[in-house]
Design a protein around this motif. Sequence first.
Motif, PDB file in Angstrom:
ATOM      1  N   ILE A  53      -9.774  16.232  -3.417  1.00 30.79           N
ATOM      2  CA  ILE A  53      -9.175  15.036  -4.000  1.00 30.79           C
ATOM      3  C   ILE A  53      -9.024  15.194  -5.505  1.00 30.79           C
ATOM      4  O   ILE A  53      -7.956  14.913  -6.067  1.00 30.79           O
TER       5      ILE A  53
ATOM      6  N   ILE B 166      -4.021   9.985  -3.057  1.00 32.34           N
ATOM      7  CA  ILE B 166      -4.854   9.687  -4.217  1.00 32.34           C
ATOM      8  C   ILE B 166      -4.605   8.249  -4.630  1.00 32.34           C
ATOM      9  O   ILE B 166      -3.692   7.581  -4.133  1.00 32.34           O
TER      10      ILE B 166
ATOM     11  N   VAL C 291      -9.758   8.692  -0.196  1.00 30.39           N
ATOM     12  CA  VAL C 291      -8.538   8.867   0.593  1.00 30.39           C
ATOM     13  C   VAL C 291      -8.344   7.673   1.530  1.00 30.39           C
ATOM     14  O   VAL C 291      -7.237   7.118   1.639  1.00 30.39           O
TER      15      VAL C 291
ATOM     16  N   THR D 265      -8.046  16.904   3.905  1.00 33.97           N
ATOM     17  CA  THR D 265      -8.376  16.672   2.498  1.00 33.97           C
ATOM     18  C   THR D 265      -8.756  17.955   1.770  1.00 33.97           C
ATOM     19  O   THR D 265      -9.391  17.901   0.717  1.00 33.97           O
TER      20      THR D 265
ATOM     21  N   GLY E 163     -14.869  11.746  -1.939  1.00 37.56           N
ATOM     22  CA  GLY E 163     -13.497  12.117  -1.668  1.00 37.56           C
ATOM     23  C   GLY E 163     -12.892  11.473  -0.442  1.00 37.56           C
ATOM     24  O   GLY E 163     -11.796  10.902  -0.500  1.00 37.56           O
TER      25      GLY E 163
END
Length: 401
Positions: A287, A183, A21, A139, A17
Amino acid sequence: MNDDPNILILTAGYGDGHIQVANALRNEFHTQGVRSVHVLDLLDEAHPRLNSLIRYIYLKSGPSQRAGFDYYGWSYYSTRNLNYDKWLAKPLLALGRQKFKQVIRSLLPDAVISTFPYVPVSPLCRKSGIAIPTFTVLTDFALHNRWMISKSDRFYVATKDLKEAMIQRKIQPRQIMVSGIPIRESFYASVDTCKLYEQYGLDPGKPVVLVMAGAYGVLQNMKSILEHLTALDNVQFAVVCGKNGKLKEELQARFAHQPQVKLLGYVETIHELMRLASCIITKAGGITLSEAIKMNVPICIFKPFPGQEKENARYLNDRGAALVARSAEELQEQIRKLLSDPVAYRRVKSAISRINSQQQPNAARSIALDVLETVNRLGTHHRNHMPTHERIPVPMDRLSF
């Protein structure tokens, strides 16, 4: 005016994740014409062996939790409200500190962006004698005090509720933007769904349930989940096993002769399957949840792990944007009702739309433009604050450009 800014993005390799990002931001900066963008896994650079150990422990936290040893959940909740200015937190802030100073003195970035709660970035920049604006991208959908470690000039968050929670912890409102979580650009692209059904061997006349085991295939009880779900009539399943080849083999042995089950390994083009999905079953990583929210796909979360996943799941469930199941039987019933009750289905999609409406249309773009506006406003005066002879070379093999 800074026509050639130099951007440093800090990330971490615990799951995919944070890296996703960081890469989404890097790609957007490139789109905006910024040539010098450096992505650095700081802890891996500073302490590679320790980082490998921590990463291993993190990836094993799921099986340990199922065995009754929930060390990750304990550490998350015991430090959630920890004051990181106190002496008790000093050891937690020391990791990577010296390496960060070396990187700063070598790269002299015009901005530092954190996508993982690391060291106190802003104070360390000031102590290095360099005026660098700092930014943190949260996040998750729930707040943990470790996100404030950076003491950044600006924070980017997923929801208005998260902004309010930060304000209650003494962060100034002007420092916080409700951007959404960055994303991949592919989630904004239009696709030909007719071709996608053919590409993935799916029937356009039946609802598609996308089952996502996570990048490392750690969604719990996949075999039991599918055994219950395949009992549903007129439904097909696209099952993404991630990088867990053993899981895919086990499921192949059990479900190979059931045409409504399509088994896949690691899928880079997950946005295509989300386009086809009537709903998804997933872990509660920030995410993946953000991707589903952007695609307006109803979300079913199965047994979220204690920690940020459980808090993410609780947040979305409380707002009607996700369903949370604690057993395969409960999950089966949730999917059955969701796909057979148009009113319930629209209710979930409406809740997702309300969250989506709070966010910027493209989080990565909004963040990149905001960072660049700040850099241009401040200029490049900090570049001359560090004499050339004091700059410390840093190995560049771990930096991604």
